[in-house]
Motif scaffolding. Structure first.
Motif, mmCIF file in Angstrom:
data_model
loop_
_atom_site.group_PDB
_atom_site.id
_atom_site.type_symbol
_atom_site.label_atom_id
_atom_site.label_comp_id
_atom_site.label_asym_id
_atom_site.label_seq_id
_atom_site.Cartn_x
_atom_site.Cartn_y
_atom_site.Cartn_z
ATOM 1 N N ASN A 188 0.839 -1.192 0.000
ATOM 2 C CA ASN A 188 0.000 0.000 0.000
ATOM 3 C C ASN A 188 0.878 1.248 0.000
ATOM 4 O OD1 ASN A 188 -2.562 -1.246 0.066
ATOM 5 N ND2 ASN A 188 -2.280 -1.703 2.249
ATOM 6 N N GLU A 189 0.467 2.245 -0.788
ATOM 7 C CA GLU A 189 1.228 3.490 -0.891
ATOM 8 C C GLU A 189 0.572 4.578 -0.061
ATOM 9 O OE1 GLU A 189 3.574 4.212 -4.963
ATOM 10 O OE2 GLU A 189 1.405 4.142 -5.176
ATOM 11 N N ASN A 190 1.405 5.409 0.517
ATOM 12 C CA ASN A 190 0.929 6.586 1.220
ATOM 13 C C ASN A 190 2.096 7.571 1.284
ATOM 14 O OD1 ASN A 190 -0.733 8.270 2.906
ATOM 15 N ND2 ASN A 190 -1.827 6.388 3.456
ATOM 16 N N TRP A 191 1.894 8.722 1.872
ATOM 17 C CA TRP A 191 2.985 9.687 1.915
ATOM 18 C C TRP A 191 2.842 10.606 3.118
ATOM 19 C CZ3 TRP A 191 2.049 15.059 1.302
ATOM 20 C CH2 TRP A 191 0.736 15.390 0.919
ATOM 21 N N ILE A 192 3.975 11.213 3.479
ATOM 22 C CA ILE A 192 3.993 12.207 4.553
ATOM 23 C C ILE A 192 4.833 13.401 4.109
ATOM 24 C CG2 ILE A 192 3.603 10.609 6.456
ATOM 25 C CD1 ILE A 192 6.619 10.573 6.942
ATOM 26 N N TYR A 193 4.553 14.534 4.708
ATOM 27 C CA TYR A 193 5.333 15.758 4.477
ATOM 28 C C TYR A 193 5.379 16.465 5.830
ATOM 29 C CZ TYR A 193 6.886 20.137 2.260
ATOM 30 O OH TYR A 193 7.586 21.269 1.890
ATOM 31 N N VAL A 194 6.402 16.166 6.607
ATOM 32 C CA VAL A 194 6.484 16.679 7.980
ATOM 33 C C VAL A 194 7.005 18.110 7.941
ATOM 34 C CG1 VAL A 194 7.349 16.253 10.288
ATOM 35 C CG2 VAL A 194 6.995 14.334 8.728
ATOM 36 N N THR A 195 6.325 19.005 8.616
ATOM 37 C CA THR A 195 6.703 20.424 8.582
ATOM 38 C C THR A 195 7.410 20.884 9.854
ATOM 39 O OG1 THR A 195 4.521 21.010 9.465
ATOM 40 C CG2 THR A 195 4.772 20.987 7.065
ATOM 41 N N LYS A 196 7.493 20.031 10.849
ATOM 42 C CA LYS A 196 8.060 20.464 12.126
ATOM 43 C C LYS A 196 8.986 19.378 12.678
ATOM 44 C CE LYS A 196 6.561 21.985 16.723
ATOM 45 N NZ LYS A 196 5.378 22.158 17.598
ATOM 46 N N PRO A 197 10.240 19.734 13.022
ATOM 47 C CA PRO A 197 11.142 18.726 13.603
ATOM 48 C C PRO A 197 10.589 18.220 14.932
ATOM 49 C CG PRO A 197 12.342 20.714 12.964
ATOM 50 C CD PRO A 197 10.889 21.054 12.886
ATOM 51 N N GLY A 198 10.874 16.963 15.223
ATOM 52 C CA GLY A 198 10.406 16.407 16.493
ATOM 53 C C GLY A 198 10.341 14.894 16.444
#
Length: 243
Positions: A188-198
């Protein structure tokens, strides 16, 4: 004593923000419907009670009333379905990803493979057995620590390929707005785009066996420079390379 969070987290990715906004819109509409229904109910109970000499009205066979109580719910559902469909279409759009990570669920650990960098490792629960047995005091992140977290750069679109090696698992990190089934034989495909370190924590979201609760997920989001350093430190050395 502070109360635990009463609402879902807003998260640190655009998709998690969309899901949060969709959730709040739905919540507000449900609250408005509840207020309207109970207002009419209490008004009717007070204003048209038997002691006031009121007589029950009959709506049986009233076409206009039936059209109204059928049309209004349909319009509400359509109004909710439009933004939900838009968000769903965005969730699975993995175009223009800059990093590809394959995630494999095992009983009971996670495997991560950075397809473009040649990095591959397993992520196991690192909570001491003494804490699990109740001999030692539990840490703040009891059953939520791993020996090797997944490390990702911020501000980059990352494609995740999720599968399983044995039974059905589920890779779930609420603050990333991602909950993806890991199914044997399927990717299964999905994605993330994290905008904040942590550091963001999750858990297997599928009842997968006796130690289902012992396979946490930890994702460390770092800057692009820190990610390059991490890749350099963990990339396998090429044979014949100078030392």
């Amino acid at each position: 004593m502070s109360l635990p969070p009463m609402n879902m987290p807003r998260g640190v990715t655009p998709i998690s923000h969309d899901i949060y906004n969709l959730h709040m819109i739905t919540l507000y509409i449900c609250c408005a419907i509840g207020v309207a229904v109970f207002a009419v109910l209490f008004y009717t109970l007070i204003k048209h009670r038997r002691s006031q000499g009121a007589k029950a009205a009959s709506f049986h066979g009233n076409t206009l009333v039936e059209i109204i109580w059928t049309t209004i719910p349909i319009l509400i559902l359509v109004a909710l379905a439009i933004p939900a469909t838009i968000v769903l279409s965005r969730i699975h759009n993995t175009d223009k990803s800059k990093l590809n990570i394959k995630i494999t669920g095992y009983q009971w650990k996670w495997g991560y493979e950075y397809l473009d960098q040649g990095i591959k490792f397993l992520s196991n629960l690192s909570t001491p057995q003494a804490q699990i047995d109740g001999v030692e005091k539990k840490d703040l992140h009891f059953l939520q620590e791993v020996d090797h977290p997944m490390v990702v750069p911020i501000n980059q679109k990352i494609r995740l390929l999720v599968t399983s090696d044995d039974v059905i698992h589920d890779w779930w990190v609420p603050e990333l707005g991602l909950k993806q089934d890991a199914i044997p034989g399927y990717i299964n495909e999905n994605w993330i785009y994290v905008t904040k370190p942590g550091t963001y924590r999750g858990q297997c979201g599928e009842l997968c066996g006796a130690q289902h609760g012992f396979m946490p997920i930890v994702v460390k989001a770092v800057t692009a420079d820190q990610f390059k350093q991490w890749v350099k430190a963990h990339q396998p050395k090429k044979q014949g390379a100078s030392v």
